[in-house]
Design an enzyme around this catalytic site. Structure first.
Site, PDB file in Angstrom:
ATOM      1  N   THR A 479      59.898  94.014  39.117  1.00 47.02           N
ATOM      2  CA  THR A 479      58.503  93.945  39.529  1.00 47.02           C
ATOM      3  C   THR A 479      57.966  95.357  39.671  1.00 47.02           C
ATOM      4  O   THR A 479      58.709  96.338  39.523  1.00 47.02           O
ATOM      5  CB  THR A 479      58.330  93.158  40.839  1.00 47.02           C
ATOM      6  OG1 THR A 479      56.932  92.883  41.036  1.00 47.02           O
ATOM      7  CG2 THR A 479      58.870  93.928  42.034  1.00 47.02           C
ATOM      8  N   CYS A 573      59.140  89.584  37.215  1.00 45.06           N
ATOM      9  CA  CYS A 573      60.026  88.589  37.829  1.00 45.06           C
ATOM     10  C   CYS A 573      60.824  87.806  36.790  1.00 45.06           C
ATOM     11  O   CYS A 573      61.355  86.729  37.091  1.00 45.06           O
ATOM     12  CB  CYS A 573      59.239  87.627  38.720  1.00 45.06           C
ATOM     13  SG  CYS A 573      58.318  88.475  40.016  1.00 45.06           S
TER      14      CYS A 573
END
Length: 615
Positions: A479, A573
């Protein structure tokens, strides 16, 4: 006639239970009293007495006098020191302060202030029926008493029915989930309600009701309207419509009438049994069906009044209404309803200035959005992940009450330095189990992070990334953190909540959803995916690490558009094809980051206190 006195006590979250006179139904309904208990070794104690019949020598009042003496004796025996004043049982505020761990007491003019500085504050004044909790006004059932030796005292009724549900909402015994909202636009047809030269109350009630309906449906709720046209519906027919549905709450929308100087917003709940109401001095001893939800009514009213007066939309729109308080009444639509129910008065149509404001689309949209946000806050406080799925805990909406240390880090925080600070705080928690939980709120300089995994495909190996990469001790794939994001790292002792990591992550999700809702963005979770979404666009990421049940790392909420481009260099993610979004894109207008930072801290602290610190 009462053939016997049949008394049972159950250990209660608030030191309090009920004394029942059973046998004759009307007598039981009329003469139920409350009294505080402190500690009970046996959770259930039964006591049976010889029959006691009123005779010519023993009046019914005398029987009640004996009962009152018995209650007073038991209250004292169980650790509280009540006083009977004018037939009403009172509890010293010194004991309330100790029970709720209010660390400071001070005097401001005629008022006494009991507080945990910057977290909880209760203001009361002798002989007044007004109490302010975190600057929100509550109208008490009985005036504050001033005892010559024990100081200020509040009635046991107000302790049970207002203070405890607000300060310890997880102890509301009959709290329950809901997925339906019954909207009741007051008046209609030949019953126009309040009228002025500009508009009819019935029309504005319906306009706000329809706007609220549309907002709630978009948020996933089932919505029932008691009327959706300008027709007349009798009051009890409105209740019957509501009572046909299960798992619901009820909101009746009105606007006020009074003198030309009267102004402000007030929210009504049903007056408890054994009290008068804000509208009448007559005391009703027997309970009504609506009294079964007394504590939930107060929770819902607190959320609504809070959003109408001090919510983010009120601040954003520059709408400042006078706080007339959360009050009690026995309006027909509140008496026999089986759901948590309130009646909200959104302003005075008899006041020339408020009448002009109320008639505008701007105010009607504001009120509908505020009510929708309050409903969502109330539902989130109950622990529900969606309108169809409820968890078991309840956090009261409204003013934030917290015992968490919020640390706001200025500027663009260096990731390595922040990581070292987290690790230092985790070690401090391991050494001191009683240490206060912390929440770090900050904005990072640009950085990519990835959790403990051998699969680094989400970082696009071989590509040149614009920011450094850190592999850290959390779960999840890659991320991005950087300018334009609100990042939060709660340092939390999970030993205090049953070592329940799933519950912890759920609370993070619910808090982020609530924050978005407060700014008019309808966020949600997606089945099987961690994080928070707006439709199918991801607005917040969550990654947690745990060391000896002390949680670190946390979440990142995308605020501005400048937070989005760096995600294009990775697979956020590890979710193929995911689209990232931000509050700036989802809101009608941008919001200053400083306001959001403060709002999120307040919301998170309010939810966190009941869900974890007191678990």
């Amino acid at each position: 006639m009462i053939p016997f006195l049949h008394c049972h006590f159950r250990a209660a979250p608030l030191p309090g239970s009920r004394f029942f006179l059973s046998g004759n139904r009307s007598a039981k309904e009329s003469f139920t009293e409350t009294f505080p208990l402190c500690v009970m070794k046996n959770p259930l104690v039964w006591m049976r007495y010889r029959p006691m019949y009123p005779t010519s020598r023993t009046s019914f009042a005398a029987v009640l006098g004996i009962v009152g003496m018995f209650l007073l004796t038991l209250s004292t025996a169980f650790g509280w020191n009540p006083e009977i004043i004018n037939g009403v049982q009172y509890i010293p505020m010194s004991e309330v302060r100790t029970h709720y761990k209010l660390t400071r007491e001070r005097t401001e003019g005629r008022q006494k202030v009991y507080e945990v500085p910057e977290k909880i504050q209760i203001r009361i004044q002798a002989r007044s029926q007004e109490m302010f909790m975190n600057n929100m006004k509550f109208v008490l059932s009985y005036p504050v008493a001033d005892h010559p030796s024990k100081g200020l005292m509040v009635s046991n009724m107000d302790l049970h029915k207002i203070i405890d549900p607000v300060l310890r909402p997880t102890y509301i015994a009959n709290r329950r989930s809901f997925n339906t909202v019954v909207i009741d636009p007051g008046h209609g047809g030949h019953d126009s309600g309040t009228r002025n030269r500009i508009s009819r109350e019935a029309d504005i009630n319906l306009s706000v009701g329809k706007k609220l309906r549309d907002r709630l449906k978009a948020m996933g709720y089932q919505v029932v309207m008691t009327r959706d046209t300008d027709n007349f519906i009798a009051l009890q027919d409105r209740v019957r419509i509501a009572n046909r549905h299960n798992n619901a709450i009820f909101i009746s929308i009105h606007f006020n009438d009074g003198g030309s100087s009267a102004r402000g917003v007030e929210t009504f709940t049903l007056a408890p049994a054994g009290t008068s109401s804000s509208m009448s001095r007559n005391i009703r001893h027997d309970a009504l069906q609506g009294n079964a939800q007394d504590s939930m009514n107060i929770a819902l009213a607190t959320a609504v009044q809070g959003h109408m007066l001090k919510g983010p939309l009120a601040i954003k729109e520059g709408i400042s209404m006078v706080d007339r308080g959360i009050k009690r009444a026995r309006y027909s639509v509140l008496c026999t309803i089986k759901h948590p129910a309130i009646l909200v008065e959104g302003g005075f149509m008899s006041n020339p200035q408020e009448a002009l404001l109320i008639a505008t689309e701007r105010y009607q949209n504001f009120m509908a959005s505020s009510l929708a946000a309050a409903v969502h806050q109330y539902r989130t406080a109950l622990g529900q992940r969606s309108a169809q799925n409820a968890l078991s805990s309840l956090t009261v909406p409204g003013p934030p009450f917290s015992s968490m240390n919020i640390i706001r880090i200025p500027g663009l925080a260096d990731y390595q330095e922040t990581l070292r600070l987290q690790e230092q705080l985790v070690r401090a928690h391991q050494e001191d189990p009683d240490r206060e939980n912390e929440l770090l709120l900050l904005e990072h300089a640009g950085v990519y992070t990835i959790g403990r995994t051998r699969n680094h495909a989400s970082l696009h190996p071989g590509s040149v990334l614009p920011f450094p990469v850190h592999e850290i001790n959390r779960g999840g794939q890659a991320t991005y953190h950087g300018p334009g994001q609100l990042v939060g790292y709660p340092i939390t002792d999970l030993n205090r909540c049953g070592r329940d990591l799933h519950r912890y992550v759920t609370t993070l999700e619910n808090t982020l959803i609530e924050t978005c809702a407060r700014f008019g963005v309808q966020a949600r979770i997606r089945e099987g995916l961690v994080g928070v979404w707006v439709e199918n666009r991801k607005i917040a990421s969550i990654g947690v690490g745990v060391k000896k049940w002390i949680a670190m790392h946390g979440f990142a909420l995308n605020i501005t558009r400048k937070s989005l481009p760096p995600f294009l260099a990775i697979t956020p993610c590890g979710i193929q094809g995911v689209q990232m979004t931000c509050l700036e894109d989802e809101m009608s207008s941008p919001l200053p980051e400083g306001n959001l930072l403060k709002c999120f801290g307040d919301v998170f602290a309010a939810l966190w206190e009941e869900k974890f610190n007191r678990s």
